[in-house]
Design a protein around this motif. Structure first.
Motif, PDB file in Angstrom:
ATOM      1  N   PRO A   3       0.826  -1.212   0.000  1.00 35.75           N
ATOM      2  CA  PRO A   3       0.000   0.000   0.000  1.00 35.75           C
ATOM      3  C   PRO A   3       0.855   1.253   0.000  1.00 35.75           C
ATOM      4  O   PRO A   3       2.030   1.227   0.379  1.00 35.75           O
ATOM      5  CB  PRO A   3      -0.798  -0.120   1.298  1.00 35.75           C
ATOM      6  N   GLN A   4       0.245   2.368  -0.428  1.00 37.39           N
ATOM      7  CA  GLN A   4       0.974   3.638  -0.394  1.00 37.39           C
ATOM      8  C   GLN A   4       1.140   4.113   1.041  1.00 37.39           C
ATOM      9  O   GLN A   4       2.163   4.694   1.414  1.00 37.39           O
ATOM     10  CB  GLN A   4       0.231   4.689  -1.234  1.00 37.39           C
ATOM     11  N   THR A   5       0.133   3.867   1.878  1.00 38.33           N
ATOM     12  CA  THR A   5       0.201   4.133   3.309  1.00 38.33           C
ATOM     13  C   THR A   5      -0.686   3.115   3.999  1.00 38.33           C
ATOM     14  O   THR A   5      -1.547   2.502   3.344  1.00 38.33           O
ATOM     15  CB  THR A   5      -0.230   5.567   3.642  1.00 38.33           C
ATOM     16  N   SER A   6      -0.508   2.911   5.310  1.00 39.98           N
ATOM     17  CA  SER A   6      -1.267   1.852   5.968  1.00 39.98           C
ATOM     18  C   SER A   6      -1.551   2.177   7.434  1.00 39.98           C
ATOM     19  O   SER A   6      -0.784   1.789   8.328  1.00 39.98           O
ATOM     20  CB  SER A   6      -0.525   0.514   5.874  1.00 39.98           C
ATOM     21  N   SER A 180      -3.582  18.269  12.089  1.00 42.35           N
ATOM     22  CA  SER A 180      -4.580  17.252  11.782  1.00 42.35           C
ATOM     23  C   SER A 180      -4.087  15.907  12.310  1.00 42.35           C
ATOM     24  O   SER A 180      -2.889  15.597  12.233  1.00 42.35           O
ATOM     25  CB  SER A 180      -4.799  17.147  10.274  1.00 42.35           C
ATOM     26  N   PHE A 181      -5.023  15.106  12.836  1.00 40.27           N
ATOM     27  CA  PHE A 181      -4.702  13.741  13.254  1.00 40.27           C
ATOM     28  C   PHE A 181      -5.452  12.715  12.408  1.00 40.27           C
ATOM     29  O   PHE A 181      -5.784  11.624  12.885  1.00 40.27           O
ATOM     30  CB  PHE A 181      -5.025  13.552  14.739  1.00 40.27           C
ATOM     31  N   TYR A 182      -5.718  13.086  11.158  1.00 43.05           N
ATOM     32  CA  TYR A 182      -6.323  12.142  10.217  1.00 43.05           C
ATOM     33  C   TYR A 182      -5.499  10.843  10.241  1.00 43.05           C
ATOM     34  O   TYR A 182      -4.278  10.878  10.421  1.00 43.05           O
ATOM     35  CB  TYR A 182      -6.333  12.780   8.826  1.00 43.05           C
ATOM     36  N   PRO A 183      -6.132   9.677  10.076  1.00 47.69           N
ATOM     37  CA  PRO A 183      -5.431   8.412  10.305  1.00 47.69           C
ATOM     38  C   PRO A 183      -4.128   8.199   9.541  1.00 47.69           C
ATOM     39  O   PRO A 183      -3.257   7.445  10.006  1.00 47.69           O
ATOM     40  CB  PRO A 183      -6.478   7.366   9.899  1.00 47.69           C
ATOM     41  N   THR A 184      -3.944   8.839   8.382  1.00 42.62           N
ATOM     42  CA  THR A 184      -2.717   8.624   7.621  1.00 42.62           C
ATOM     43  C   THR A 184      -1.569   9.550   8.021  1.00 42.62           C
ATOM     44  O   THR A 184      -0.464   9.412   7.497  1.00 42.62           O
ATOM     45  CB  THR A 184      -2.984   8.820   6.116  1.00 42.62           C
ATOM     46  N   LYS A 185      -1.813  10.492   8.929  1.00 32.79           N
ATOM     47  CA  LYS A 185      -0.765  11.439   9.310  1.00 32.79           C
ATOM     48  C   LYS A 185       0.342  10.739  10.096  1.00 32.79           C
ATOM     49  O   LYS A 185       0.172   9.633  10.603  1.00 32.79           O
ATOM     50  CB  LYS A 185      -1.350  12.578  10.152  1.00 32.79           C
ATOM     51  N   GLN A 308       0.931   0.303  -4.713  1.00 31.93           N
ATOM     52  CA  GLN A 308       0.054   1.473  -4.750  1.00 31.93           C
ATOM     53  C   GLN A 308       0.858   2.767  -4.625  1.00 31.93           C
ATOM     54  O   GLN A 308       1.803   2.845  -3.844  1.00 31.93           O
ATOM     55  CB  GLN A 308      -0.967   1.413  -3.611  1.00 31.93           C
ATOM     56  N   THR A 309       0.458   3.755  -5.391  1.00 31.61           N
ATOM     57  CA  THR A 309       1.005   5.104  -5.265  1.00 31.61           C
ATOM     58  C   THR A 309      -0.170   6.075  -5.146  1.00 31.61           C
ATOM     59  O   THR A 309      -1.331   5.671  -5.221  1.00 31.61           O
ATOM     60  CB  THR A 309       1.877   5.476  -6.474  1.00 31.61           C
ATOM     61  N   ALA A 310       0.128   7.357  -4.967  1.00 28.13           N
ATOM     62  CA  ALA A 310      -0.922   8.370  -4.884  1.00 28.13           C
ATOM     63  C   ALA A 310      -0.363   9.689  -5.397  1.00 28.13           C
ATOM     64  O   ALA A 310       0.857   9.836  -5.575  1.00 28.13           O
ATOM     65  CB  ALA A 310      -1.424   8.519  -3.450  1.00 28.13           C
ATOM     66  N   VAL A 311      -1.246  10.646  -5.617  1.00 32.41           N
ATOM     67  CA  VAL A 311      -0.833  11.977  -6.034  1.00 32.41           C
ATOM     68  C   VAL A 311      -1.365  12.981  -5.025  1.00 32.41           C
ATOM     69  O   VAL A 311      -2.581  13.087  -4.832  1.00 32.41           O
ATOM     70  CB  VAL A 311      -1.352  12.322  -7.443  1.00 32.41           C
ATOM     71  N   HIS A 312      -0.459  13.674  -4.371  1.00 33.87           N
ATOM     72  CA  HIS A 312      -0.815  14.708  -3.389  1.00 33.87           C
ATOM     73  C   HIS A 312      -0.207  16.046  -3.837  1.00 33.87           C
ATOM     74  O   HIS A 312       0.926  16.329  -3.489  1.00 33.87           O
ATOM     75  CB  HIS A 312      -0.261  14.353  -2.014  1.00 33.87           C
ATOM     76  N   TYR A 313      -0.902  16.822  -4.652  1.00 36.07           N
ATOM     77  CA  TYR A 313      -2.320  16.753  -4.991  1.00 36.07           C
ATOM     78  C   TYR A 313      -2.434  16.937  -6.489  1.00 36.07           C
ATOM     79  O   TYR A 313      -1.698  17.734  -7.082  1.00 36.07           O
ATOM     80  CB  TYR A 313      -3.087  17.818  -4.236  1.00 36.07           C
ATOM     81  N   PRO A 314      -3.368  16.210  -7.161  1.00 34.50           N
ATOM     82  CA  PRO A 314      -3.370  16.203  -8.624  1.00 34.50           C
ATOM     83  C   PRO A 314      -3.824  17.511  -9.262  1.00 34.50           C
ATOM     84  O   PRO A 314      -3.368  17.845 -10.360  1.00 34.50           O
ATOM     85  CB  PRO A 314      -4.350  15.069  -8.966  1.00 34.50           C
ATOM     86  N   VAL A 315      -4.729  18.244  -8.600  1.00 31.41           N
ATOM     87  CA  VAL A 315      -5.250  19.494  -9.158  1.00 31.41           C
ATOM     88  C   VAL A 315      -5.085  20.601  -8.128  1.00 31.41           C
ATOM     89  O   VAL A 315      -5.611  20.504  -7.020  1.00 31.41           O
ATOM     90  CB  VAL A 315      -6.740  19.375  -9.546  1.00 31.41           C
ATOM     91  N   PRO A 316      -4.334  21.662  -8.438  1.00 24.09           N
ATOM     92  CA  PRO A 316      -4.198  22.770  -7.491  1.00 24.09           C
ATOM     93  C   PRO A 316      -5.559  23.340  -7.118  1.00 24.09           C
ATOM     94  O   PRO A 316      -6.503  23.293  -7.920  1.00 24.09           O
ATOM     95  CB  PRO A 316      -3.360  23.796  -8.249  1.00 24.09           C
ATOM     96  N   VAL A 317      -5.664  23.885  -5.921  1.00 22.17           N
ATOM     97  CA  VAL A 317      -6.956  24.392  -5.449  1.00 22.17           C
ATOM     98  C   VAL A 317      -7.541  25.400  -6.427  1.00 22.17           C
ATOM     99  O   VAL A 317      -8.739  25.372  -6.731  1.00 22.17           O
ATOM    100  CB  VAL A 317      -6.802  25.016  -4.046  1.00 22.17           C
ATOM    101  N   LEU A 348       5.196   4.918   1.607  1.00 18.58           N
ATOM    102  CA  LEU A 348       6.020   5.290   2.752  1.00 18.58           C
ATOM    103  C   LEU A 348       5.164   5.305   4.012  1.00 18.58           C
ATOM    104  O   LEU A 348       4.225   6.087   4.116  1.00 18.58           O
ATOM    105  CB  LEU A 348       6.677   6.666   2.558  1.00 18.58           C
ATOM    106  N   PHE A 349       5.499   4.408   4.913  1.00 15.40           N
ATOM    107  CA  PHE A 349       4.922   4.366   6.255  1.00 15.40           C
ATOM    108  C   PHE A 349       5.901   3.581   7.118  1.00 15.40           C
ATOM    109  O   PHE A 349       6.727   2.814   6.601  1.00 15.40           O
ATOM    110  CB  PHE A 349       3.518   3.740   6.250  1.00 15.40           C
ATOM    111  N   PRO A 350       5.882   3.789   8.439  1.00 16.21           N
ATOM    112  CA  PRO A 350       6.961   3.245   9.285  1.00 16.21           C
ATOM    113  C   PRO A 350       7.115   1.731   9.220  1.00 16.21           C
ATOM    114  O   PRO A 350       8.214   1.215   9.453  1.00 16.21           O
ATOM    115  CB  PRO A 350       6.557   3.700  10.691  1.00 16.21           C
ATOM    116  N   GLU A 351       6.030   1.019   8.920  1.00 18.22           N
ATOM    117  CA  GLU A 351       6.079  -0.441   8.925  1.00 18.22           C
ATOM    118  C   GLU A 351       6.552  -1.032   7.588  1.00 18.22           C
ATOM    119  O   GLU A 351       6.639  -2.253   7.443  1.00 18.22           O
ATOM    120  CB  GLU A 351       4.686  -0.994   9.280  1.00 18.22           C
ATOM    121  N   LEU A 352       6.858  -0.191   6.624  1.00 19.33           N
ATOM    122  CA  LEU A 352       7.360  -0.662   5.335  1.00 19.33           C
ATOM    123  C   LEU A 352       8.682  -1.400   5.541  1.00 19.33           C
ATOM    124  O   LEU A 352       9.588  -0.903   6.209  1.00 19.33           O
ATOM    125  CB  LEU A 352       7.564   0.545   4.413  1.00 19.33           C
ATOM    126  N   THR A 353       8.800  -2.591   4.968  1.00 20.48           N
ATOM    127  CA  THR A 353       9.989  -3.405   5.181  1.00 20.48           C
ATOM    128  C   THR A 353      11.071  -3.088   4.147  1.00 20.48           C
ATOM    129  O   THR A 353      10.797  -2.529   3.081  1.00 20.48           O
ATOM    130  CB  THR A 353       9.651  -4.903   5.089  1.00 20.48           C
TER     131      THR A 353
END
Length: 372
Positions: A3-6, A180-185, A308-317, A348-353
């Motif tokens: 996953p991109q994040t977990s 923010s403390f959203y779960p992926t932070k 998995q990858t992601a785009v942060h952020y694909p379209v500027p505000v 990228l997340f701390p548990e990535l091996t």
């Protein structure tokens, strides 16, 4: 699959302590504004290096309430960036103020302080620098400009828990800071949550009132307010996770260094690197492709192989339908518009091996070797 994040992997890595905290709150029978929230607020303030932190419902509310507490509202302008989560701009509009957008640095992806003077007007009341991807902004220049013109600075620290600028943590520099403390932070709850940090006691008292209906100690609304509270359950879970934050940030930094070593020979990619005098905590590891078409083909190549990858952020505000053609400053953001079609967030997340990191890098290397 990688996953991109977990958030799940993060929960499982400390499941016993988190489950114990969960059951402690359930047995205590108080679920809003109790001892758990008070304890976490104190711990988090100490960690940031400020006297006060106030738990709120989410990161957007943290920024909104900070702006409100500083007296910012209709008729005022707030300078920020377009290359950010839309929440940054949404929070400015929630308090009735007008967002004014400036461009970013090509390497840092954060606010370019040299553009502030052109963006300033007689209505400018605040600057919201966004410490994006874990990279602190150039706070010295931003704060010097703000001091010169009597402008407030509210740091958007939604992605920079534990990052530092010149030896001090982000969140301890401005008049206030929103987290923010959203779960992926880097410090993520198991649901929504946020906090405002400040060193100003009078501002803290205003925030305390605003986050709960404008109440005084007798529950009388002295000013109009909102309902924006961090609940006991999330506070208890965050207290557990806060104890691991430094260790996990170091893991993120190590993963970033490994990516650097393994991907450094691929000339078609520009890799992230900390700006001088900063500690980057790699909320995201964002590479930049030389060609926008390469970004999409690389994403597809990785996805087909279970990465998995992601785009942060694909379209500027400023190019999104709700904001297009109506925000001042948005007509001249060339670097933002150049960067957004080219960026890609790798896993990228701390548990990535180490094995998973190596597989991601090898798969990317294979893509470029076949594409040449």
């Amino acid at each position: 699959m990688i996953p991109q994040t977990s958030p799940l992997a993060n929960y499982l890595s400390k499941q016993g302590a988190l489950d114990e905290a969960l059951h402690r709150v359930l047995r205590a029978g108080r679920y809003i504004l109790g001892e758990e929230c008070a304890a976490f607020e104190k711990q988090f303030a100490d960690y940031i290096g400020v006297p006060y932190a106030l738990g709120v419902a989410n990161g957007t509310e943290a920024l909104h309430l900070a702006l409100r507490a500083l007296g910012i509202g209709p008729g005022h302008e707030v300078i920020t960036v377009s290359h950010t989560a839309v929440a940054t701009v949404a929070a400015v509009e929630m308090c009735g103020a007008t967002p004014v957008l400036v461009d970013i640095g090509r390497e840092s992806f954060t606010m370019d302080p040299s553009l502030l003077e052109k963006a300033r007007s007689d209505r400018t009341r605040a600057i919201v620098p966004v410490h994006l991807y874990g990279q602190p902004c150039d706070l010295e220049q931003i704060l010097a400009f703000a001091l010169k013109h009597g402008i407030f600075v509210i740091e958007d620290c939604a992605q920079s828990h534990g990052a530092s600028y010149r030896g001090r943590r982000t969140g301890s520099w401005g008049h206030a800071a929103a987290f923010s403390f959203y779960p992926t932070k880097n410090l993520g709850a198991l649901g929504d949550g946020g906090a405002v940090a400040t060193a100003d006691p009078s501002l803290y008292e205003k925030l305390r009132a605003l986050h709960q209906y404008g109440w005084d100690e007798n529950r009388l609304s002295q000013v109009p307010g909102w309902n924006s509270r961090l609940d006991e359950l999330q506070a208890a879970l965050l207290s557990v996770k806060l104890a691991y934050l430094e260790e996990e940030n170091q893991k993120r930094i190590r993963i970033a260094r490994t990516y650097h070593e393994l991907l450094g020979r691929i000339h078609e990619l520009t890799l992230p690197a900390p700006a001088p005098g900063t500690t980057h905590v790699y909320h995201q590891y964002v590479v930049r492709c030389a060609d926008p078409s390469v970004r999409y083909r690389l994403m597809a190549h990785l996805s087909e192989r279970g990465i998995q990858t992601a785009v942060h952020y694909p379209v500027p505000v400023h190019l999104q339908p709700a904001y297009a053609n109506r925000l001042r400053g948005s007509h001249s953001l060339p670097i933002t518009e150049e960067v957004c079609p080219r960026i890609l967030s790798l896993p990228l997340f701390p548990e990535l091996t180490d094995e998973e990191i190596g597989l991601v890098a090898k798969t990317i290397e294979t893509f470029f070797s076949r594409s040449i």
